[in-house]
Scaffold this active site. Structure first.
Site, PDB file in Angstrom:
ATOM      1  CB  CYS A  21      -2.698  22.873  23.018  1.00 16.52           C
ATOM      2  SG  CYS A  21      -1.372  22.099  23.327  1.00 16.52           S
TER       3      CYS A  21
ATOM      4  CD  GLU B 177      -2.642  16.299  27.061  1.00 16.80           C
ATOM      5  OE1 GLU B 177      -1.384  16.419  26.993  1.00 16.80           O
ATOM      6  OE2 GLU B 177      -3.618  17.346  27.380  1.00 16.80           O
TER       7      GLU B 177
ATOM      8  N   GLY C  27      -4.550  18.781  30.808  1.00 19.15           N
ATOM      9  CA  GLY C  27      -3.689  17.638  30.548  1.00 19.15           C
ATOM     10  C   GLY C  27      -2.321  18.093  30.177  1.00 19.15           C
TER      11      GLY C  27
HETATM   12 CO    CO Z   1      -2.015  20.339  24.270  1.00 18.01          CO
END
Ligand code: CO
Length: 174
Positions: A91, A135, A45
């Site tokens: 991330c 997200e 994402g």
């Molecule tokens: Co992230």
């Protein structure tokens, strides 16, 4: 076009992003850039602040490119389960760090697609549930490292400090 990734330490990652008001050509371009950049970086994402745009827009591809990515504009979590589940998260804005994060195992989300049509995702589970929460957090300036225990965070404190220096410097030239 692939956009440059904003890295931990960049202040835009800590800002509450603004709601989208116009479903216009520039929004379509932003969505396309998010999708291309997410694919290029092999991400599950990507949220707009991660490419330097403080708007409530995110894309998610939990299928590894098998299906069209989900486009979430002005998304809101409408319900989440009491039951939590622990799983490893990373991330694209925090390269080199992954930690176990506890999150509700089921969530329902309300959002708009790129054309401004409302839709709902009922009781998402597994990777989709996790990606949605990760997200949507980005749109409120929250990062997964904020959601781990103080002990876990302490373990990566040195790495985060180094990243923050890079992130701040990159932000200055962006
Ligand atoms: Co992230």
């Amino acid at each position: 076009m692939v956009a440059e990734m904003r890295i931990y330490g960049d202040p835009i990652l800590r800002k509450k992003a603004e709601s989208v008001k116009n479903f216009d050509k520039s929004l379509a371009e932003l969505v396309d850039t998010l999708i291309v950049t997410m694919k290029q970086e092999d991400g599950v994402g990507l949220a707009a602040p991660q490419i330097g745009c403080s708007l409530r827009v995110a894309v998610i591809d939990p299928t590894g490119g098998e299906e069209e990515p989900l486009v979430l504009i002005n998304p809101k979590i409408t319900s989440s389960s009491e039951e939590h589940v622990d799983n490893e998260e990373g991330c694209l804005s925090i390269p080199g760090i992954s930690l176990k994060v506890s999150r509700p195992s089921l969530v329902s989300v309300h959002a708009f697609d790129r054309d401004g049509n409302e839709y709902v995702i009922e009781n998402a589970e597994g990777l989709l549930a996790r990606a949605l929460q990760h997200e949507l957090d980005h749109l409120d300036g929250i990062l997964f490292v904020d959601r781990v225990s103080p002990v876990a965070r302490q373990l990566v404190a040195g790495k985060l400090k180094k990243l923050a220096k890079t992130g701040r410097e990159k932000a200055k030239v962006a």
